[in-house]
Design an enzyme around this catalytic site. Structure first.
Site, short mmCIF file in Angstrom:
data_model
loop_
_atom_site.label_atom_id
_atom_site.label_comp_id
_atom_site.label_asym_id
_atom_site.label_seq_id
_atom_site.Cartn_x
_atom_site.Cartn_y
_atom_site.Cartn_z
N GLU A 66 16.06 2.07 17.83
CA GLU A 66 15.23 3.22 18.22
C GLU A 66 14.39 2.98 19.47
O GLU A 66 13.92 3.93 20.10
CB GLU A 66 14.28 3.61 17.08
CG GLU A 66 13.14 2.61 16.85
CD GLU A 66 12.18 3.02 15.73
OE1 GLU A 66 12.64 3.37 14.64
OE2 GLU A 66 10.96 2.98 15.98
N THR A 125 11.43 4.64 5.70
CA THR A 125 10.30 4.95 6.59
C THR A 125 9.64 3.65 7.05
O THR A 125 8.52 3.67 7.54
CB THR A 125 9.23 5.81 5.86
OG1 THR A 125 8.83 5.12 4.68
CG2 THR A 125 9.75 7.18 5.51
N SER A 126 10.33 2.51 6.88
CA SER A 126 9.69 1.23 7.21
C SER A 126 10.09 0.71 8.59
O SER A 126 9.36 0.91 9.55
CB SER A 126 9.97 0.19 6.12
OG SER A 126 9.02 0.35 5.10
N ARG A 127 11.23 0.06 8.68
CA ARG A 127 11.73 -0.40 9.97
C ARG A 127 13.24 -0.26 9.96
O ARG A 127 13.90 -0.55 8.96
CB ARG A 127 11.34 -1.87 10.25
CG ARG A 127 9.87 -2.08 10.60
CD ARG A 127 9.49 -1.46 11.96
NE ARG A 127 8.09 -1.67 12.31
CZ ARG A 127 7.10 -0.83 12.02
NH1 ARG A 127 7.35 0.31 11.40
NH2 ARG A 127 5.86 -1.11 12.39
N ASP A 174 13.35 7.69 9.00
CA ASP A 174 12.28 7.88 9.98
C ASP A 174 12.36 6.80 11.05
O ASP A 174 11.60 6.82 12.01
CB ASP A 174 10.91 7.84 9.29
CG ASP A 174 9.77 8.21 10.24
OD1 ASP A 174 9.89 9.23 10.93
OD2 ASP A 174 8.77 7.45 10.30
N CYS A 204 9.15 -2.27 2.52
CA CYS A 204 8.82 -3.67 2.83
C CYS A 204 8.82 -3.84 4.35
O CYS A 204 9.39 -3.03 5.07
CB CYS A 204 9.82 -4.61 2.16
SG CYS A 204 11.52 -4.25 2.59
N PRO A 205 8.19 -4.90 4.84
CA PRO A 205 8.19 -5.12 6.29
C PRO A 205 9.55 -5.66 6.76
O PRO A 205 10.34 -6.12 5.93
CB PRO A 205 7.10 -6.18 6.49
CG PRO A 205 7.04 -6.91 5.19
CD PRO A 205 7.42 -5.93 4.12
N ASP A 259 9.80 -6.51 -5.38
CA ASP A 259 8.91 -7.08 -4.36
C ASP A 259 8.94 -8.59 -4.52
O ASP A 259 9.03 -9.08 -5.65
CB ASP A 259 7.48 -6.54 -4.55
CG ASP A 259 6.61 -6.75 -3.32
OD1 ASP A 259 6.45 -7.92 -2.90
OD2 ASP A 259 6.10 -5.76 -2.78
N LYS A 270 0.82 -1.21 0.00
CA LYS A 270 0.00 0.00 0.00
C LYS A 270 0.86 1.27 0.00
O LYS A 270 0.62 2.20 -0.78
CB LYS A 270 -0.93 -0.04 1.22
CG LYS A 270 -1.94 -1.18 1.15
CD LYS A 270 -2.70 -1.37 2.44
CE LYS A 270 -1.90 -1.97 3.57
NZ LYS A 270 -1.43 -3.35 3.34
N HIS A 326 10.28 8.30 13.90
CA HIS A 326 9.18 7.37 13.56
C HIS A 326 7.84 8.11 13.55
O HIS A 326 6.87 7.71 14.20
CB HIS A 326 9.14 6.19 14.55
CG HIS A 326 8.57 4.94 13.96
ND1 HIS A 326 9.09 3.68 14.19
CD2 HIS A 326 7.51 4.74 13.13
CE1 HIS A 326 8.37 2.78 13.54
NE2 HIS A 326 7.41 3.40 12.89
P1 NAI Z 1 2.03 -3.88 2.83
O1 NAI Z 1 1.88 -5.19 3.52
O2 NAI Z 1 0.87 -3.30 2.10
O3 NAI Z 1 3.26 -3.98 1.77
C1 NAI Z 1 4.48 -4.58 2.07
C2 NAI Z 1 5.06 -5.08 0.75
O4 NAI Z 1 6.39 -5.57 1.02
C3 NAI Z 1 4.25 -6.25 0.14
O5 NAI Z 1 3.97 -5.99 -1.22
C4 NAI Z 1 5.19 -7.44 0.32
O6 NAI Z 1 5.05 -8.43 -0.72
C5 NAI Z 1 6.55 -6.75 0.26
N1 NAI Z 1 7.61 -7.59 0.80
C6 NAI Z 1 7.56 -8.50 1.80
N2 NAI Z 1 8.77 -9.10 1.95
C7 NAI Z 1 9.59 -8.55 1.02
C8 NAI Z 1 10.93 -8.75 0.66
N3 NAI Z 1 11.68 -9.69 1.28
N4 NAI Z 1 11.46 -8.01 -0.32
C9 NAI Z 1 10.69 -7.10 -0.99
N5 NAI Z 1 9.40 -6.85 -0.70
C10 NAI Z 1 8.86 -7.58 0.29
O7 NAI Z 1 2.58 -2.88 3.93
P2 NAI Z 1 2.50 -1.28 3.93
O8 NAI Z 1 1.24 -0.86 4.59
O9 NAI Z 1 2.82 -0.77 2.59
O10 NAI Z 1 3.68 -0.93 4.97
C11 NAI Z 1 5.03 -1.20 4.66
C12 NAI Z 1 5.87 -1.04 5.91
O11 NAI Z 1 5.85 0.33 6.31
C13 NAI Z 1 5.32 -1.78 7.15
O12 NAI Z 1 5.75 -3.13 7.17
C14 NAI Z 1 5.92 -1.00 8.27
O13 NAI Z 1 7.15 -1.58 8.63
C15 NAI Z 1 6.18 0.37 7.69
N6 NAI Z 1 5.37 1.43 8.31
C16 NAI Z 1 6.01 2.50 8.86
C17 NAI Z 1 5.29 3.53 9.44
C18 NAI Z 1 5.97 4.75 10.00
O14 NAI Z 1 5.32 5.56 10.69
N7 NAI Z 1 7.26 4.98 9.76
C19 NAI Z 1 3.83 3.47 9.52
C20 NAI Z 1 3.25 2.34 8.84
C21 NAI Z 1 4.01 1.35 8.28
#
Ligand code: NAI
Length: 319
Positions: free
Chosen positions: A260, A229-231, A255, A202-203, A174, A154, A292
């Site tokens: 952290e 901005t992920s982890r 971020d 990615c997560p 991906d 997303k 974050h």
């Molecule tokens: P999502 O689940 O919609 O998308 C994650 C994508 O990563 C999926 O398409 C998945 O197939 C892909 N993926 C999984 N393993 C992978 C790999 N080994 N290599 C490449 N791609 C891979 O998740 P969304 O909502 O887009 O969120 C993504 C990340 O953003 C979350 O996991 C979270 O860590 C982070 N996040 C950070 C926030 C912040 O405030 N900084 C807030 C919300 C989310």
């Protein structure tokens, strides 16, 4: 009435949860993060609600089970901080907010990129001091450059659209590519070699831990800007610092940071921090760190609270 304990709760998020509570729940908000020392505070509650830096490892989950707690509700999307397998073994439900405003995070990623590239953070400080010099403030046009996006869920997809709005080309990677044909996928090495900007969406999993390590950084174009901005643990922070010091990486927009948990969301300005690596990274002129906060918009907070309450309702209705 069900009693829920919110760990690591901040004043700015409480009103959103209270808004959606129609009286079915009693919420207690505490500042402590969940870990092995604070888990005992959950005794007597029906469920707990946690955030990104709370730690529900196997030992903590077992304690929760011994207190009769049936629900761990994450008020975030990532769940790398919960031992889900152990929770399943213990019969504890784990719920999360799988989707909330992806725009909040994707827009923050672009905000960081624009700020770092066009040196807005430096210009802001200079002009407040009536220093109107432009020395060392040169950036580059995003138009015509290539953005590499790792993880096209997303948030990644939303970031791609924003980049395209700037006239950028986009390359994606991906493990489960989108099948609509709208995105151009390449292997990771090609993405590293051809991108002027790389953004991680990615997560954090065992496969993505340190996906950006020394070898990945060496494959990137000289001057590439990296956005995370992920982890935090997607990046090997020591390798990142070395790449910045060598002048190979053009800049980093962060971020999140791998260590952290005990630092972010808290005011450490009076004491400083003991984390030497973070201190060195933060002090680089071509680095921006935010705490974050990418999710922190009215829309995202509203979504998070509404969906978390729906998760409570579903769990207690045994759906
Ligand atoms: P999502 O689940 O919609 O998308 C994650 C994508 O990563 C999926 O398409 C998945 O197939 C892909 N993926 C999984 N393993 C992978 C790999 N080994 N290599 C490449 N791609 C891979 O998740 P969304 O909502 O887009 O969120 C993504 C990340 O953003 C979350 O996991 C979270 O860590 C982070 N996040 C950070 C926030 C912040 O405030 N900084 C807030 C919300 C989310």
């Amino acid at each position: 009435m069900k009693n829920i304990l919110f760990y690591d709760a901040k004043d700015y998020e409480k009103p959103w949860f209270d808004k959606y509570n129609q009286g079915a729940y009693s919420f207690d908000y505490i500042e402590s993060k969940l870990d092995k020392r604070t888990v005992a505070l959950a005794k007597g509650y029906d469920g707990i609600c946690i955030f990104v830096n709370d730690e529900a490892n196997a030992a903590v989950v077992q304690k929760l089970k011994s207190y009769g707690i049936g629900l761990i509700a994450l008020r975030c999307s990532g769940y790398n901080n919960v031992d889900v397998a152990e929770a399943q073994k213990c019969g504890i439900a784990v719920e999360r907010v799988a989707a909330y405003s992806p725009h909040s995070v994707a827009e923050h990623a672009m905000a960081l990129l624009l700020t770092l590239n066009r040196k807005i953070h430096k210009a802001y400080i200079r002009t407040r001091d009536f220093n109107f010099s432009l020395n060392h403030l040169i950036g580059f046009d995003l138009h015509g450059k290539t953005a590499g996006v790792i993880g096209t869920g997303k948030i990644g997809k939303t970031f791609v659209k924003i980049c395209q709005g700037f006239g950028m080309d986009t390359l994606c990677y991906d493990i489960a590519p989108d099948e609509s044909g709208a995105l151009k996928y390449v292997d990771l090495d090609t993405l590293f070699a051809q991108s002027d900007v790389i953004s991680l969406h990615c997560p954090l999993t065992k496969d993505t831990y340190h996906v950006i390590d020394q070898s990945a950084l060496l494959k990137m174009k000289k001057g590439c800007i990296l956005i995370n901005t992920s982890r935090g643990a997607l990046i090997d922070s020591e390798a990142l610092l070395n790449s910045l010091l060598s002048g190979r990486l053009g800049g980093a927009c962060l971020d999140v940071y791998e260590e952290e948990a005990m630092l972010f969301y808290e005011d450490n300005s009076a004491t400083g921090v003991q984390d030497e690596l973070l201190s060195l990274i933060v002090s680089r002129p071509n680095v921006i760190v935010t705490s974050h906060q990418a999710y922190l918009t009215h829309e995202a907070l509203d979504d998070i609270a509404r969906i978390t309450l729906q998760n409570f309702d579903g769990f207690f209705a045994k759906k």
